[in-house]
Design a protein around this motif. Structure first.
Motif, PDB file in Angstrom:
ATOM      1  N   ASP A 131       0.946  -1.263  -0.143  1.00 32.85           N
ATOM      2  CA  ASP A 131      -0.008  -0.087  -0.110  1.00 32.85           C
ATOM      3  C   ASP A 131       1.059   1.329   0.063  1.00 32.85           C
ATOM      4  O   ASP A 131       1.939   1.276   0.390  1.00 32.85           O
ATOM      5  CB  ASP A 131      -0.905   0.028   1.333  1.00 32.85           C
ATOM      6  CG  ASP A 131      -1.857  -1.193   1.445  1.00 32.85           C
ATOM      7  OD1 ASP A 131      -2.107  -1.730   0.414  1.00 32.85           O
ATOM      8  OD2 ASP A 131      -2.430  -1.506   2.361  1.00 32.85           O
ATOM      9  N   THR A 132       0.199   2.292  -0.727  1.00 32.88           N
ATOM     10  CA  THR A 132       1.158   3.549  -0.389  1.00 32.88           C
ATOM     11  C   THR A 132       0.251   4.813  -0.302  1.00 32.88           C
ATOM     12  O   THR A 132      -0.931   4.606  -0.415  1.00 32.88           O
ATOM     13  CB  THR A 132       1.524   3.908  -1.922  1.00 32.88           C
ATOM     14  OG1 THR A 132       0.794   3.724  -2.943  1.00 32.88           O
ATOM     15  CG2 THR A 132       2.715   2.773  -2.411  1.00 32.88           C
ATOM     16  N   CYS A 133       0.899   5.861   0.185  1.00 37.16           N
ATOM     17  CA  CYS A 133       0.305   7.154   0.258  1.00 37.16           C
ATOM     18  C   CYS A 133       1.238   7.999  -0.091  1.00 37.16           C
ATOM     19  O   CYS A 133       2.156   8.322   0.427  1.00 37.16           O
ATOM     20  CB  CYS A 133       0.043   7.212   1.813  1.00 37.16           C
ATOM     21  SG  CYS A 133      -0.574   8.888   2.224  1.00 37.16           S
ATOM     22  N   HIS A 134       0.684   8.939  -0.847  1.00 35.71           N
ATOM     23  CA  HIS A 134       1.512  10.151  -1.533  1.00 35.71           C
ATOM     24  C   HIS A 134       0.981  11.445  -0.841  1.00 35.71           C
ATOM     25  O   HIS A 134      -0.360  11.767  -1.252  1.00 35.71           O
ATOM     26  CB  HIS A 134       1.478  10.169  -2.955  1.00 35.71           C
ATOM     27  CG  HIS A 134       2.334  11.263  -3.475  1.00 35.71           C
ATOM     28  ND1 HIS A 134       3.468  11.102  -4.051  1.00 35.71           N
ATOM     29  CD2 HIS A 134       1.974  12.552  -3.795  1.00 35.71           C
ATOM     30  CE1 HIS A 134       3.941  12.057  -4.255  1.00 35.71           C
ATOM     31  NE2 HIS A 134       3.172  12.972  -4.495  1.00 35.71           N
ATOM     32  N   LEU A 135       1.912  12.054  -0.025  1.00 39.28           N
ATOM     33  CA  LEU A 135       1.492  13.514   0.459  1.00 39.28           C
ATOM     34  C   LEU A 135       2.223  14.530  -0.219  1.00 39.28           C
ATOM     35  O   LEU A 135       3.428  14.382  -0.535  1.00 39.28           O
ATOM     36  CB  LEU A 135       1.882  13.478   2.131  1.00 39.28           C
ATOM     37  CG  LEU A 135       1.177  12.333   3.036  1.00 39.28           C
ATOM     38  CD1 LEU A 135       1.740  12.380   4.233  1.00 39.28           C
ATOM     39  CD2 LEU A 135      -0.416  12.878   2.900  1.00 39.28           C
ATOM     40  N   LYS A 136       1.344  15.544  -0.543  1.00 39.96           N
ATOM     41  CA  LYS A 136       2.174  16.774  -0.995  1.00 39.96           C
ATOM     42  C   LYS A 136       2.141  17.760  -0.003  1.00 39.96           C
ATOM     43  O   LYS A 136       0.986  18.374   0.080  1.00 39.96           O
ATOM     44  CB  LYS A 136       1.329  17.032  -2.487  1.00 39.96           C
ATOM     45  CG  LYS A 136       2.057  18.391  -3.116  1.00 39.96           C
ATOM     46  CD  LYS A 136       1.386  18.688  -4.606  1.00 39.96           C
ATOM     47  CE  LYS A 136       1.857  19.862  -5.083  1.00 39.96           C
ATOM     48  NZ  LYS A 136       3.421  19.660  -5.461  1.00 39.96           N
TER      49      LYS A 136
END
Length: 752
Positions: free
Chosen positions: A550-555
């Motif tokens: 699983d991944t989470c991309h935060l900007k």
């Protein structure tokens, strides 16, 4: 570095040609970048004992990606064309395209290392190196690239050469006179003894030797005169270049200061003027649903819009319990307060002495340090806060309750949301913190034992000084372990300071085995020259669950004067291993984070194929994940410390003698005795520099004698290779808490 005349086969380039330059070695190698991209092709250049690499050959003119000095680099040869270069806490994992190419690089690297070590050992070591470094690095405090003392030394050398040349000329005249008299005497003697044939031959030989001696003396004096002329010519040339560089630098300083003042005026004018964008925003919002939120397009991912699902609005309370089983509550602050009231915690201090009002011109100190690493600039404590970088690193645990809750989540995707909120929460303590933490001394440690109230024990150690690197390990009784190995890369750019943390944070949950990995974003301190200091966080964070993928991309969106978005905005998407989006994250890094479960998605917008369309995510109502604690009363006079930060430097018994709480300059600064703190800070830094020179001397001696080099080894951490990506990092080796229990600190160095 290859010596001239050394036989060294060249490396293939991208065009199939070969590079063969005397004294250098260039070519393509594959370098390990990270666990997502793996090995990437990079252009490497070995010259003058330095190994540098670039993304392409064209980048050699402007962008170097990294440099290693072969003098302090350990070369390790692996199997299948692999080799590892390690120096000062950094490691390059390289791979050649063939065995032959690998052997050529190994030969070149080993030869360069041997040559560089030999040169360092036979130079006038500390004085020579220090002087050369000061000239090349534009050391702060000098008037320009070359100090007044260096110019005086050069001029004195020229005067000495001229004086010696006059002496040589005088000697030449005397030699000429005496030589001529000697030849006349020999001639007369030759005529007098002409009857004796054997004696005449010997006199002729003596006469020829005298003539040759006079010719040689004249040639020597002429060569000395030519040397002096050349030295004077080069001196005038370098003086002109130095004067030009000094004028350019002065012009640049004036330009930067003028631009900073104009920027400050523009910012002030913009803040005082009415905002036309705000009026337009109000008009736009009147036509939209009050629950609609618009997100900026994220780099390297599709732009998206979130829309709250209408059919769930009337069932908000009931759906809040169904959307996330396992405890993502609607009001996290209430849960936190209730948990606090049920525990009896040890009383901690709630205030520290007020910060003295000392004025200091930052520009007068910093203008000579543009482009240098912040960790290498000698700074007075006036710019510090009374905490070390190890204590600031421990502040990442301010909201450890998020991880306690994440340990009980029923699904990994829900757990990812809380881990993402935790990664954002660590920046909330920095919003007003413009003070620079103390750079820890090599071997300095910091422990935080909060088993009784928070259920965890934390330990930090400074494992490297150049580059500065710290290792951190946290063990919680509530189901998780966290560790990180962070190197700080900081640069002063004139108007702002950028701090770029390098390294990764690891978090593992005991019951599920979920292992999360992520990095940190860039912190920027603005308005260094004029105006009020303020901090911004910008960049991307990619959180990966190594077990489930699983991944989470935060900007982290950088602040812009003309943006309609709220300042310090953070957005993110949680995806599973199939890249299907499940949650939308939104908020600000200084206040709160929310998440909304995605129930549907579709392509939005209209237009031809050239028009970039946004993905529209339909979500359930957003739920609060994290909310920042309010600052203590009088925080503005206590360095804007949070409640946890106020307790970090509180004196505590039984800690190691290397603990940051025992550092005298930091303690004196906290008590408001800044002059005394500066004196102790200077003493500690000079002692650390002396220890470093001793280690370098011992290393040089060991290399010269062909012995194994025992590099610095941390006391509580050791370097290990990550089995998932091969990267080396410092991990806890154990023994600290056992030593504390027995109070056996005999192995701790004396650093204070």
């Amino acid at each position: 570095m290859c010596e001239p005349g050394m036989s060294l086969l060249p490396s293939p380039t991208s065009s199939g040609t070969q590079v063969q330059v005397p004294g250098t070695h260039k070519g393509w190698l594959f370098k390990w970048t990270n666990y997502l991209k793996g090995y990437q092709r990079r252009w490497f250049v070995l010259s003058n004992g330095l190994l540098s690499y670039y993304r392409t050959q064209a980048d050699m003119a402007h962008t170097c990606r990294g440099t290693l000095s072969l003098a302090t680099t350990h070369i390790e040869v692996g199997d299948h064309c692999h080799l590892v270069l390690s120096s000062g806490g950094r490691s390059y994992y390289l791979k050649a395209s063939s065995e032959g190419e690998c052997q050529r690089w190994i030969s070149a690297l080993q030869q360069a290392k041997a040559n560089t070590t030999h040169m360092m050992h036979h130079s006038d070591s500390p004085v020579f190196v220090q002087k050369a470094t000061r000239i090349l690095s534009h050391d702060s405090g000098d008037e320009g690239p070359v100090s007044q003392a260096e110019r005086t030394l050069t001029q004195g050398a020229l005067k000495t050469l001229a004086s010696k040349l006059e002496d040589l000329s005088t000697c030449n005249e005397l030699i000429g006179k005496h030589g001529a008299a000697l030849q006349r005497s020999l001639g007369e003697y030759e005529e007098f003894h002409a009857a004796t044939e054997g004696a005449s031959d010997k006199l002729k030989a003596v006469n020829e030797r005298a003539a040759l001696f006079r010719i040689t003396c004249n040639a020597m004096v002429n060569a000395c005169r030519d040397f002096l002329d050349l030295a004077e010519l080069q001196s005038r040339r370098w003086q002109r270049i130095l004067q030009h560089e000094r004028e350019q630098r002065h012009h640049l300083e004036e330009t930067i200061e003028q631009l900073a003042k104009q920027h400050n005026c523009l910012e002030r004018a913009w803040r005082e003027a009415p905002n036309p964008h705000a009026e337009g925003a109000e008009g736009d919002e009147s036509d939209e649903d009050e629950n609609t939120e618009f997100f900026d397009a994220m780099e390297d991912s599709p732009a998206f819009i979130t829309v709250t699902s209408p059919e769930h609005n009337k069932h908000r309370l009931s759906s809040s319990g169904q959307s996330m089983s396992g405890g993502l509550v609607t009001d996290w602050s209430q849960e936190h307060n209730s948990s606090d009231s049920g525990q009896l915690r040890r009383a901690r201090r709630t205030r520290i002495p007020d910060k003295p009002n000392y004025s200091l011109n930052l520009w007068s100190i910093m203008k000579n340090c543009i482009g240098k690493e912040l960790s290498k600039i000698p700074m007075p404590v006036n710019f510090n806060e009374p905490l070390s970088m190890l204590q600031r690193l421990t502040e990442d645990l301010e909201y450890s309750e998020l991880l306690d809750r994440a340990a009980h989540c029923s699904t990994s995707l829900e757990q990812m949301c809380l881990v993402a909120a935790f990664s954002v929460s660590s920046y909330s303590t920095t919003v007003h913190r413009t003070g620079k933490p103390f750079n820890p001394l090599l071997g300095e440690t910091y422990e935080l034992d909060r088993l009784e109230d928070y259920g965890y024990r934390s330990l930090c150690e400074q494992v490297s000084h150049h580059p500065p690197a710290a290792a951190h390990h946290v063990m919680s009784q509530r189901g998780w372990t966290l560790w990180q190995d962070i190197t700080i890369d900081s640069k002063f750019r004139g108007k702002y300071i950028s701090v770029m943390p390098r390294g990764y944070i690891h978090l593992q949950f005991h019951s599920s085995g979920n292992h999360y990995v992520w990095g940190k974003v860039t912190s920027t301190v603005h308005n260094i020259i004029v105006g009020k200091l303020w901090i911004d966080q910008s960049g991307d964070i990619e959180i990966v669950n190594r077990r489930t993928k699983d991944t989470c991309h935060l900007k982290f969106s950088p602040y812009s004067y003309f943006s309609r978005d709220s300042p310090r905005k953070v957005t993110g998407v949680v995806m599973d291993s199939e890249d299907a989006a499940h949650y939308i994250l939104s908020g600000t890094w200084d206040d709160k984070m929310e998440c909304a479960k995605i129930v549907d998605s579709s392509g939005g917008g209209c237009g031809g194929p050239d028009v970039r369309q946004k993905t529209v995510y339909q979500t359930l109502p957003a739920k609060l994940l994290w909310k920042k604690y309010p600052l203590p009363d009088n925080a503005e006079n206590m360095h804007y410390f949070s409640s946890l930060a106020l307790t970090l430097n509180e004196p505590e018994d039984a800690v190691a003698p290397t603990d940051s709480r025992l550092r005298p300059d930091q303690r004196l600064m906290e008590e408001g005795l800044w002059d005394e703190a500066n004196a102790h800070k200077q003493r500690l830094e000079e002692s650390q520099r002396l220890d470093r020179r001793k280690r370098e001397a011992q290393t040089a001696i060991a290399l010269d004698e062909g012995r194994d080099i025992d590099s610095y080894q941390p006391l509580w951490f050791e370097k290990r290779s990550d089995p998932d990506n091969g990267n080396s990092s410092y991990v806890y080796r154990g023994g600290y808490w056992e030593a504390k229990e027995s109070q056996d600190w005999s192995q701790c160095p004396k650093i204070f």
